[in-house]
Design a protein around this motif. Sequence first.
Motif, PDB file in Angstrom:
ATOM      1  N   TYR A  27       0.825  -1.200   0.000  1.00 42.08           N
ATOM      2  CA  TYR A  27       0.000   0.000   0.000  1.00 42.08           C
ATOM      3  C   TYR A  27       0.862   1.254   0.000  1.00 42.08           C
ATOM      4  O   TYR A  27       2.047   1.212   0.312  1.00 42.08           O
ATOM      5  N   ASP A  28       0.223   2.371  -0.344  1.00 39.28           N
ATOM      6  CA  ASP A  28       0.853   3.680  -0.323  1.00 39.28           C
ATOM      7  C   ASP A  28       0.859   4.170   1.125  1.00 39.28           C
ATOM      8  O   ASP A  28      -0.197   4.409   1.716  1.00 39.28           O
ATOM      9  N   LYS A  29       2.020   4.315   1.692  1.00 41.86           N
ATOM     10  CA  LYS A  29       2.148   4.665   3.104  1.00 41.86           C
ATOM     11  C   LYS A  29       1.753   6.107   3.414  1.00 41.86           C
ATOM     12  O   LYS A  29       1.580   6.472   4.571  1.00 41.86           O
ATOM     13  N   LYS A  30       1.585   6.934   2.388  1.00 45.07           N
ATOM     14  CA  LYS A  30       1.188   8.328   2.591  1.00 45.07           C
ATOM     15  C   LYS A  30      -0.324   8.496   2.691  1.00 45.07           C
ATOM     16  O   LYS A  30      -0.802   9.558   3.055  1.00 45.07           O
ATOM     17  N   VAL A  31      -1.072   7.467   2.369  1.00 44.94           N
ATOM     18  CA  VAL A  31      -2.532   7.567   2.321  1.00 44.94           C
ATOM     19  C   VAL A  31      -3.134   7.300   3.693  1.00 44.94           C
ATOM     20  O   VAL A  31      -2.737   6.361   4.386  1.00 44.94           O
ATOM     21  N   GLU A  32      -4.114   8.116   4.069  1.00 45.05           N
ATOM     22  CA  GLU A  32      -4.885   7.918   5.296  1.00 45.05           C
ATOM     23  C   GLU A  32      -6.157   7.161   4.906  1.00 45.05           C
ATOM     24  O   GLU A  32      -7.083   7.727   4.337  1.00 45.05           O
ATOM     25  N   PHE A  33      -6.198   5.867   5.222  1.00 37.09           N
ATOM     26  CA  PHE A  33      -7.272   4.992   4.758  1.00 37.09           C
ATOM     27  C   PHE A  33      -8.591   5.214   5.484  1.00 37.09           C
ATOM     28  O   PHE A  33      -9.637   4.811   4.982  1.00 37.09           O
ATOM     29  N   THR A  34      -8.578   5.849   6.641  1.00 39.55           N
ATOM     30  CA  THR A  34      -9.818   6.060   7.393  1.00 39.55           C
ATOM     31  C   THR A  34     -10.753   7.050   6.696  1.00 39.55           C
ATOM     32  O   THR A  34     -11.941   7.103   7.018  1.00 39.55           O
ATOM     33  N   GLN A  35     -10.251   7.832   5.746  1.00 44.77           N
ATOM     34  CA  GLN A  35     -11.083   8.817   5.044  1.00 44.77           C
ATOM     35  C   GLN A  35     -12.051   8.170   4.045  1.00 44.77           C
ATOM     36  O   GLN A  35     -13.029   8.775   3.636  1.00 44.77           O
ATOM     37  N   PHE A  36     -11.803   6.922   3.655  1.00 43.12           N
ATOM     38  CA  PHE A  36     -12.613   6.273   2.627  1.00 43.12           C
ATOM     39  C   PHE A  36     -13.802   5.558   3.254  1.00 43.12           C
ATOM     40  O   PHE A  36     -13.645   4.722   4.138  1.00 43.12           O
ATOM     41  N   LYS A  37     -15.000   5.867   2.752  1.00 40.42           N
ATOM     42  CA  LYS A  37     -16.232   5.286   3.305  1.00 40.42           C
ATOM     43  C   LYS A  37     -17.068   4.529   2.262  1.00 40.42           C
ATOM     44  O   LYS A  37     -17.900   3.722   2.623  1.00 40.42           O
TER      45      LYS A  37
END
Length: 177
Positions: A27-37
């Motif tokens: 995965y892309d370590k710069k991405v904040e995955f909690t934003q995706f719903k």
Amino acid sequence: MKTLKFFPLLLLAILGSCSSLSVNSDYDKKVEFTQFKTFAFYKNGIDKVEISDLDKRRILNSIDEVLTAKGLTKSETPDLLINFFTKEREQVDVNQFNMGWGYGWGWGWNPWMWGGNTSVTRYVEGTLYIDIIDAKKKELIWQGEGIGVLTKDTNKKDALIKEFVTKILAQYPPVKK
């Protein structure tokens, strides 16, 4: 003597009963995955997958079920696009079991003692890749991969595909350390 002939069969049965599915993800370590719903399937990519429509449907249903259980919802305006693709190849395993004294180093060939046993096993190994794409940026942000033995038995396909998808998506969202 009978115990030695039975041993390879016992070993094969024990190894065969273990789950032979290995899973990895990146995965892309710069991405904040909690934003995706929300999510939707990337139809253009999925249409190109060269497997039966029945297997595509099995995979899509399993992905939908797992992502929904993780709290994501399907949407016409998704945060994430889900794509998948597959690969398969035939594997051949050759196993030899020899007993007795022989020429060279250690155990080997001997015409006066025990003989040997050679077994050849052929099977199809499949790989399922699941891609998760940021819908706004159109960038791949997570990819999971599952590798395991495939079956042609339609009674076992549903469970096998569900196991592949569940184990792959168990690594989503990634846990940052």
